[in-house]
Scaffold this motif. Structure first.
Motif, PDB file in Angstrom:
ATOM      1  N   ALA A  24       0.422  -1.387  -0.420  1.00 29.65           N
ATOM      2  CA  ALA A  24       0.188   0.043  -0.512  1.00 29.65           C
ATOM      3  C   ALA A  24       0.430   1.461  -0.071  1.00 29.65           C
ATOM      4  N   LEU A  25       2.053   1.511   0.899  1.00 25.68           N
ATOM      5  CA  LEU A  25       2.717   2.708   1.085  1.00 25.68           C
ATOM      6  C   LEU A  25       3.462   2.430  -0.402  1.00 25.68           C
ATOM      7  N   GLN A  26       4.019   1.497  -1.326  1.00 25.51           N
ATOM      8  CA  GLN A  26       4.990   1.501  -2.624  1.00 25.51           C
ATOM      9  C   GLN A  26       3.678   2.457  -3.712  1.00 25.51           C
ATOM     10  N   GLY A  27       2.320   1.619  -3.453  1.00 23.45           N
ATOM     11  CA  GLY A  27       1.078   1.967  -4.272  1.00 23.45           C
ATOM     12  C   GLY A  27       1.199   3.850  -4.059  1.00 23.45           C
ATOM     13  N   ALA A  28       1.326   3.995  -2.894  1.00 22.54           N
ATOM     14  CA  ALA A  28       1.025   5.402  -3.210  1.00 22.54           C
ATOM     15  C   ALA A  28       2.280   6.611  -2.832  1.00 22.54           C
ATOM     16  N   SER A  29       3.177   5.601  -3.431  1.00 24.32           N
ATOM     17  CA  SER A  29       4.534   6.373  -3.738  1.00 24.32           C
ATOM     18  C   SER A  29       5.070   6.436  -2.472  1.00 24.32           C
ATOM     19  N   TYR A  30       5.704   5.983  -1.436  1.00 26.11           N
ATOM     20  CA  TYR A  30       6.573   6.105  -0.452  1.00 26.11           C
ATOM     21  C   TYR A  30       7.486   5.254  -1.181  1.00 26.11           C
ATOM     22  N   SER A  31       8.434   5.319  -1.159  1.00 24.45           N
ATOM     23  CA  SER A  31       9.328   4.873  -1.487  1.00 24.45           C
ATOM     24  C   SER A  31      10.900   4.373  -0.955  1.00 24.45           C
ATOM     25  N   ASN A  32      10.751   5.733  -0.174  1.00 20.99           N
ATOM     26  CA  ASN A  32      12.331   5.348   0.982  1.00 20.99           C
ATOM     27  C   ASN A  32      11.364   4.234   2.172  1.00 20.99           C
ATOM     28  N   LEU A  33      11.277   2.866   2.093  1.00 24.39           N
ATOM     29  CA  LEU A  33      10.938   1.760   2.542  1.00 24.39           C
ATOM     30  C   LEU A  33      12.185   1.350   3.481  1.00 24.39           C
TER      31      LEU A  33
END
Length: 108
Positions: A24-33
């Protein structure tokens, strides 16, 4: 407010909830996981958690990590699961220079 530039540590990223949170985070453009497997970081080891936080310095922590078992394991060892999960939570929230003391934002 969490921004796409934040460094987000998803504890428990390999589990059912944690992997869904990562997607979900990646799909919402959060790339610094930031993630760490059990082999890389024992969340029950307070000093190890402290060192990891010092090295990676996440700005957001999402706690999806837990020790789990089947119905029989939970019935046979209920206090063990509870105590292990409390250790994980305590270490992520309050050990040494970890999340709360570094001013890390609360994940949801």
């Amino acid at each position: 407010m969490i921004t796409p530039d934040d460094s987000i540590f998803v504890a428990g990223h390999r589990g059912m909830a944690g992997s869904a949170i990562c997607r979900a985070l990646q799909g919402a453009s959060y790339s610094n996981l930031l993630t760490a497997s059990r082999a890389e970081l024992d969340l029950e080891d307070g000093p190890a958690v402290q060192r990891w936080f010092e090295q990676h310095q996440p700005t957001v922590v999402v706690l999806a990590a837990a020790k789990v078992g089947g119905i029989q394991a939970n019935n046979s060892y209920p206090a063990d699961f509870l105590l292990d999960n409390l250790k994980i939570q305590t270490n992520l929230i309050d050990t040494g220079q970890s999340a709360r003391r570094r001013g890390t934002e609360r994940g949801s």
